[in-house]
Design a protein around this motif. Sequence first.
Motif, PDB file in Angstrom:
ATOM      1  N   PRO A  61     124.308 133.993 -13.366  1.00 22.43           N
ATOM      2  CA  PRO A  61     124.376 134.964 -12.071  1.00 22.43           C
ATOM      3  C   PRO A  61     125.506 134.573 -11.375  1.00 22.43           C
ATOM      4  O   PRO A  61     126.120 133.514 -11.442  1.00 22.43           O
ATOM      5  N   HIS A  62     126.074 135.474 -10.596  1.00 18.12           N
ATOM      6  CA  HIS A  62     127.368 135.126  -9.751  1.00 18.12           C
ATOM      7  C   HIS A  62     128.560 135.003 -10.691  1.00 18.12           C
ATOM      8  O   HIS A  62     129.728 134.595  -9.923  1.00 18.12           O
ATOM      9  N   THR A  63     128.540 135.306 -11.743  1.00 15.89           N
ATOM     10  CA  THR A  63     129.850 135.055 -12.801  1.00 15.89           C
ATOM     11  C   THR A  63     130.418 136.422 -12.927  1.00 15.89           C
ATOM     12  O   THR A  63     131.904 136.905 -12.619  1.00 15.89           O
ATOM     13  N   ALA A  64     129.715 137.475 -13.257  1.00 13.96           N
ATOM     14  CA  ALA A  64     130.327 138.787 -13.731  1.00 13.96           C
ATOM     15  C   ALA A  64     130.049 139.750 -12.451  1.00 13.96           C
ATOM     16  O   ALA A  64     129.128 139.687 -11.708  1.00 13.96           O
ATOM     17  N   ASP A  65     131.139 140.781 -12.249  1.00 17.21           N
ATOM     18  CA  ASP A  65     131.004 141.765 -10.987  1.00 17.21           C
ATOM     19  C   ASP A  65     130.467 142.976 -11.402  1.00 17.21           C
ATOM     20  O   ASP A  65     130.005 143.584 -10.543  1.00 17.21           O
ATOM     21  N   ALA A  66     130.760 143.185 -12.803  1.00 21.01           N
ATOM     22  CA  ALA A  66     130.159 144.711 -13.403  1.00 21.01           C
ATOM     23  C   ALA A  66     130.079 144.231 -14.721  1.00 21.01           C
ATOM     24  O   ALA A  66     130.494 143.437 -15.464  1.00 21.01           O
ATOM     25  N   LEU A  67     128.833 145.139 -15.442  1.00 24.43           N
ATOM     26  CA  LEU A  67     128.648 145.299 -16.689  1.00 24.43           C
ATOM     27  C   LEU A  67     128.623 146.561 -17.381  1.00 24.43           C
ATOM     28  O   LEU A  67     127.923 147.220 -16.825  1.00 24.43           O
ATOM     29  N   ILE A  68     129.756 146.842 -18.383  1.00 24.96           N
ATOM     30  CA  ILE A  68     129.532 148.129 -18.734  1.00 24.96           C
ATOM     31  C   ILE A  68     129.132 148.114 -20.322  1.00 24.96           C
ATOM     32  O   ILE A  68     129.891 147.291 -21.011  1.00 24.96           O
ATOM     33  N   LEU A  69     128.144 148.645 -20.957  1.00 26.17           N
ATOM     34  CA  LEU A  69     127.545 148.621 -21.796  1.00 26.17           C
ATOM     35  C   LEU A  69     127.714 149.988 -22.729  1.00 26.17           C
ATOM     36  O   LEU A  69     127.416 151.197 -22.121  1.00 26.17           O
ATOM     37  N   ASN A  70     128.497 149.842 -23.995  1.00 26.04           N
ATOM     38  CA  ASN A  70     128.389 151.124 -24.805  1.00 26.04           C
ATOM     39  C   ASN A  70     127.505 151.132 -25.982  1.00 26.04           C
ATOM     40  O   ASN A  70     127.362 150.189 -26.762  1.00 26.04           O
ATOM     41  N   SER A  71     126.545 151.936 -25.632  1.00 22.68           N
ATOM     42  CA  SER A  71     125.325 151.793 -26.687  1.00 22.68           C
ATOM     43  C   SER A  71     124.839 150.419 -26.986  1.00 22.68           C
ATOM     44  O   SER A  71     124.804 150.045 -28.300  1.00 22.68           O
ATOM     45  N   PRO A  72     124.408 149.884 -26.084  1.00 21.41           N
ATOM     46  CA  PRO A  72     123.846 148.569 -26.277  1.00 21.41           C
ATOM     47  C   PRO A  72     122.762 148.338 -27.091  1.00 21.41           C
ATOM     48  O   PRO A  72     121.798 149.195 -26.860  1.00 21.41           O
ATOM     49  N   TRP A  73     122.159 147.418 -27.665  1.00 19.23           N
ATOM     50  CA  TRP A  73     121.283 147.244 -28.810  1.00 19.23           C
ATOM     51  C   TRP A  73     120.177 146.767 -28.154  1.00 19.23           C
ATOM     52  O   TRP A  73     119.920 145.324 -28.236  1.00 19.23           O
ATOM     53  N   LEU A  74     119.491 147.211 -27.113  1.00 18.62           N
ATOM     54  CA  LEU A  74     118.547 146.528 -26.086  1.00 18.62           C
ATOM     55  C   LEU A  74     117.088 146.593 -26.632  1.00 18.62           C
ATOM     56  O   LEU A  74     116.060 145.855 -26.200  1.00 18.62           O
ATOM     57  N   GLU A  75     116.922 147.341 -27.759  1.00 18.25           N
ATOM     58  CA  GLU A  75     115.602 147.715 -28.344  1.00 18.25           C
ATOM     59  C   GLU A  75     115.589 147.791 -29.737  1.00 18.25           C
ATOM     60  O   GLU A  75     116.687 148.467 -30.228  1.00 18.25           O
ATOM     61  N   PHE A  76     114.805 147.158 -30.485  1.00 16.32           N
ATOM     62  CA  PHE A  76     114.591 147.662 -31.935  1.00 16.32           C
ATOM     63  C   PHE A  76     114.397 149.105 -32.299  1.00 16.32           C
ATOM     64  O   PHE A  76     113.948 149.792 -31.442  1.00 16.32           O
ATOM     65  N   GLN A  77     115.087 149.504 -33.500  1.00 16.52           N
ATOM     66  CA  GLN A  77     114.983 150.971 -33.762  1.00 16.52           C
ATOM     67  C   GLN A  77     113.725 151.531 -33.626  1.00 16.52           C
ATOM     68  O   GLN A  77     113.663 152.875 -33.646  1.00 16.52           O
ATOM     69  N   PHE A  78     112.723 150.789 -34.092  1.00 12.58           N
ATOM     70  CA  PHE A  78     111.252 151.463 -34.135  1.00 12.58           C
ATOM     71  C   PHE A  78     110.372 150.477 -33.049  1.00 12.58           C
ATOM     72  O   PHE A  78     109.658 149.724 -33.502  1.00 12.58           O
ATOM     73  N   ALA A  79     110.736 150.902 -31.782  1.00 14.22           N
ATOM     74  CA  ALA A  79     110.220 149.925 -30.876  1.00 14.22           C
ATOM     75  C   ALA A  79     108.689 149.508 -30.888  1.00 14.22           C
ATOM     76  O   ALA A  79     108.347 148.391 -30.705  1.00 14.22           O
ATOM     77  N   PRO A  80     107.795 150.554 -31.299  1.00 12.43           N
ATOM     78  CA  PRO A  80     106.398 150.226 -31.442  1.00 12.43           C
ATOM     79  C   PRO A  80     106.192 149.151 -32.357  1.00 12.43           C
ATOM     80  O   PRO A  80     105.030 148.398 -32.382  1.00 12.43           O
ATOM     81  N   VAL A  81     106.994 148.902 -33.334  1.00  8.53           N
ATOM     82  CA  VAL A  81     106.606 147.860 -34.568  1.00  8.53           C
ATOM     83  C   VAL A  81     107.248 146.605 -34.216  1.00  8.53           C
ATOM     84  O   VAL A  81     106.922 145.540 -35.114  1.00  8.53           O
ATOM     85  N   ARG A  82     108.164 146.486 -33.171  1.00  7.19           N
ATOM     86  CA  ARG A  82     108.806 145.030 -32.967  1.00  7.19           C
ATOM     87  C   ARG A  82     107.742 144.137 -32.704  1.00  7.19           C
ATOM     88  O   ARG A  82     107.929 143.174 -33.577  1.00  7.19           O
ATOM     89  N   ALA A  83     106.767 144.317 -31.941  1.00  5.24           N
ATOM     90  CA  ALA A  83     105.760 143.028 -31.722  1.00  5.24           C
ATOM     91  C   ALA A  83     105.107 142.696 -33.025  1.00  5.24           C
ATOM     92  O   ALA A  83     104.500 141.678 -33.283  1.00  5.24           O
ATOM     93  N   ALA A  84     104.678 143.926 -33.942  1.00 11.12           N
ATOM     94  CA  ALA A  84     104.086 143.678 -35.200  1.00 11.12           C
ATOM     95  C   ALA A  84     105.025 142.672 -36.180  1.00 11.12           C
ATOM     96  O   ALA A  84     104.401 141.932 -36.909  1.00 11.12           O
ATOM     97  N   ILE A  85     106.063 143.097 -36.136  1.00 11.14           N
ATOM     98  CA  ILE A  85     107.100 142.191 -37.269  1.00 11.14           C
ATOM     99  C   ILE A  85     107.556 140.963 -36.908  1.00 11.14           C
ATOM    100  O   ILE A  85     107.990 140.328 -37.573  1.00 11.14           O
ATOM    101  N   ALA A  86     107.735 140.836 -35.429  1.00  7.47           N
ATOM    102  CA  ALA A  86     108.352 139.703 -34.945  1.00  7.47           C
ATOM    103  C   ALA A  86     107.870 138.517 -35.388  1.00  7.47           C
ATOM    104  O   ALA A  86     108.373 137.442 -35.876  1.00  7.47           O
ATOM    105  N   PRO A  87     106.300 138.285 -35.426  1.00  9.64           N
ATOM    106  CA  PRO A  87     105.848 136.939 -35.957  1.00  9.64           C
ATOM    107  C   PRO A  87     106.188 136.900 -37.441  1.00  9.64           C
ATOM    108  O   PRO A  87     106.536 135.861 -37.834  1.00  9.64           O
TER     109      PRO A  87
END
Length: 336
Positions: A155-181
């Motif tokens: 915190p307190h380091t960046a003054d703004a964050l600009i994201l171009n199609s950020p990979w914030l979630e797995f392509q098949f979000a509902p299965v992320r919890a199932a495959i993660a283990p």
Amino acid sequence: MAEWIPDVLGEEFEQLTLDLGVDDQGPVVATLVRALPAPSGWWDRARGRRRLLEGVDVLYIHGWSDYFFQKRLARFWTARGARFFALDLRKYGRSLREGQTPGYISDLATYDEDIAAALTAMGRGEGGEESARRLILLGHSTGGLTLSLWASRHPHTADALILNSPWLEFQFAPVRAAIAPMVEFQARIRPLDAAPQVDLGYYTRAQQEVADPDDPMDVNLAWRPVQTMAVYAGWLNAILSGHRTVAAGLSIEAPVCVLLSARFVPPTRWSDDLTSADSVLVVDDIARAALRLGSTVTVERIDGALHDVFLSRHAAREDAYRRLDRWVVGWRAAQT
């Protein structure tokens, strides 16, 4: 001591090698690229006008199976008075060394070392925390995930964050919890096991189909292959861990701008639809995940955009730059 030398992008750019020590595959480096500043116009100089982004530094981080090569993106910032830097992370692009596993990392927090070295080399003080200059972080895809996590931890380091199609979630979000283990278990016992290659090269073909002759780009296919680099268990586990952290909610204090395509088209077969949509990420899921980054998030949906909105066909590309400019002007006004 490393020195700035001419970069592969030509006379507008220089590069600096950042020594990050060694790991079990040998010497590790990151590479910082800087765009040489665009001169201000004679009219602005004569009237003593400051350009919009004077006193601002921009640090760009690329996505998976990628490196920095977008000259126009750099010029967008330098034309407005900012200092623009791009970082090829360890084992990517300019930083890839013989014998290394391309792009491999087992913990995204390891990139803290790369980013700290870059900020120090940018003249922002040790680790980047001692500068009066504003800092904008700009990340694409996996780089957007990396910078989101970094900004929340610092915190307190960046003054703004600009994201171009950020990979914030797995392509098949509902299965992320199932495959993660399963992925986590495989990462512990055989982290360098590679998953089957499922990329058919359609995203690269889409970029070639919509290439803008007024904004030519020379891409090194050894650094940005037609089909993505191999995906390893240890790396995928790091990504899923990052997604889980985002899903739980981050606490980025700086304002965030997220640029996304208006729609997703799965790349199961070639069609012209792939030239006007994101074929990498499910953009509706990314838009929802973006709202968990912090308290001030703007989401811009761009009709006809590709996964990298700045590599889209001409109309969508120009729209992306207009929206970016509008957001930056508003952000800068709020700083005064």
